[in-house]
Design a protein around this motif. Sequence first.
Motif, PDB file in Angstrom:
ATOM      1  N   ALA A 117     -23.817 -43.646  27.917  1.00 12.73           N
ATOM      2  CA  ALA A 117     -25.184 -43.938  27.468  1.00 12.73           C
ATOM      3  C   ALA A 117     -26.174 -43.521  28.545  1.00 12.73           C
ATOM      4  N   VAL A 118     -27.310 -43.001  28.093  1.00 15.87           N
ATOM      5  CA  VAL A 118     -28.391 -42.597  28.983  1.00 15.87           C
ATOM      6  C   VAL A 118     -29.614 -43.406  28.589  1.00 15.87           C
TER       7      VAL A 118
ATOM      8  N   LEU B 247     -33.305 -43.448  28.155  1.00 15.81           N
ATOM      9  CA  LEU B 247     -34.382 -42.469  28.035  1.00 15.81           C
ATOM     10  C   LEU B 247     -35.637 -42.873  28.802  1.00 15.81           C
TER      11      LEU B 247
ATOM     12  N   GLU C 289     -17.933 -39.748  26.874  1.00 14.06           N
ATOM     13  CA  GLU C 289     -19.079 -40.352  26.209  1.00 14.06           C
ATOM     14  C   GLU C 289     -19.680 -41.424  27.107  1.00 14.06           C
TER      15      GLU C 289
ATOM     16  N   LEU D  31     -32.492 -36.561  33.954  1.00 13.84           N
ATOM     17  CA  LEU D  31     -31.047 -36.426  33.986  1.00 13.84           C
ATOM     18  C   LEU D  31     -30.604 -35.875  35.338  1.00 13.84           C
TER      19      LEU D  31
ATOM     20  N   ARG E  65     -31.842 -46.631  24.983  1.00  9.35           N
ATOM     21  CA  ARG E  65     -30.598 -45.943  25.320  1.00  9.35           C
ATOM     22  C   ARG E  65     -30.187 -44.954  24.232  1.00  9.35           C
ATOM     23  N   ALA E  66     -29.556 -43.880  24.661  1.00  8.76           N
ATOM     24  CA  ALA E  66     -29.029 -42.892  23.724  1.00  8.76           C
ATOM     25  C   ALA E  66     -27.578 -42.587  24.105  1.00  8.76           C
ATOM     26  N   ALA E  67     -26.714 -42.513  23.110  1.00  7.01           N
ATOM     27  CA  ALA E  67     -25.315 -42.153  23.354  1.00  7.01           C
ATOM     28  C   ALA E  67     -25.223 -40.640  23.466  1.00  7.01           C
ATOM     29  N   VAL E  68     -24.579 -40.171  24.520  1.00  8.21           N
ATOM     30  CA  VAL E  68     -24.428 -38.730  24.736  1.00  8.21           C
ATOM     31  C   VAL E  68     -22.982 -38.427  25.106  1.00  8.21           C
ATOM     32  N   THR E  69     -22.620 -37.160  24.974  1.00  5.93           N
ATOM     33  CA  THR E  69     -21.288 -36.701  25.335  1.00  5.93           C
ATOM     34  C   THR E  69     -21.420 -35.542  26.313  1.00  5.93           C
ATOM     35  N   CYS E  70     -20.676 -35.600  27.391  1.00 15.58           N
ATOM     36  CA  CYS E  70     -20.697 -34.534  28.388  1.00 15.58           C
ATOM     37  C   CYS E  70     -20.106 -33.269  27.761  1.00 15.58           C
TER      38      CYS E  70
ATOM     39  N   ASP F 255     -16.204 -33.927  27.686  1.00 13.40           N
ATOM     40  CA  ASP F 255     -16.227 -34.721  26.463  1.00 13.40           C
ATOM     41  C   ASP F 255     -16.257 -36.231  26.719  1.00 13.40           C
TER      42      ASP F 255
END
Length: 159
Positions: free
Chosen positions: A148-149, A151, A146, A156, A135-140, A144
């Motif tokens: 998790a995606v 991988l 937040e 996407l 998993r990776a934490a991302v921000t739209c 904005d």
Amino acid sequence: MRRTGQAPPPPAPAAALEGPDGRSPVAGGGRSGRRDTLRTEFAFELPRGYVDETGAVHRTGVMRLATARDELVPLRDDRVRENTAYLSVVLIARVVTRIGTIDDIHPGVIEDLFASDLAFLQDFYRRINAEGHTRAAVTCPSCDEEFAVDLAGGRLGES
């Protein structure tokens, strides 16, 4: 002095030691008596894909957890001794078990990946071996928010 009693039972055959998914269980199990399994292989999807000699594009693959040997053996490789940047190529070739229909993964295959795919595999390696997850934490960028995606999942925007 001689002890009497029943002999210990023979060890269970290997198949009986596997979990429901075919993987070996990890010792323990906690209070519930449930036996946990250690996930050792992780599926991935390359951003661009490996193009083989026939022009076919291979995007999905599998990477296994690295062992100490996987990290030590490349250090004896002459290509790595001449150019330390080559270490990641040899290391990734050792732990990727399949890309598309290709099962014979060697440094030549990894060399022919697009740079973005190699960078993806290097990050994927770090995540599963150091952090234990994909998993990776991302921000739209629009709102904005937040989140998790995963991988290891699909691309996407796909569900």
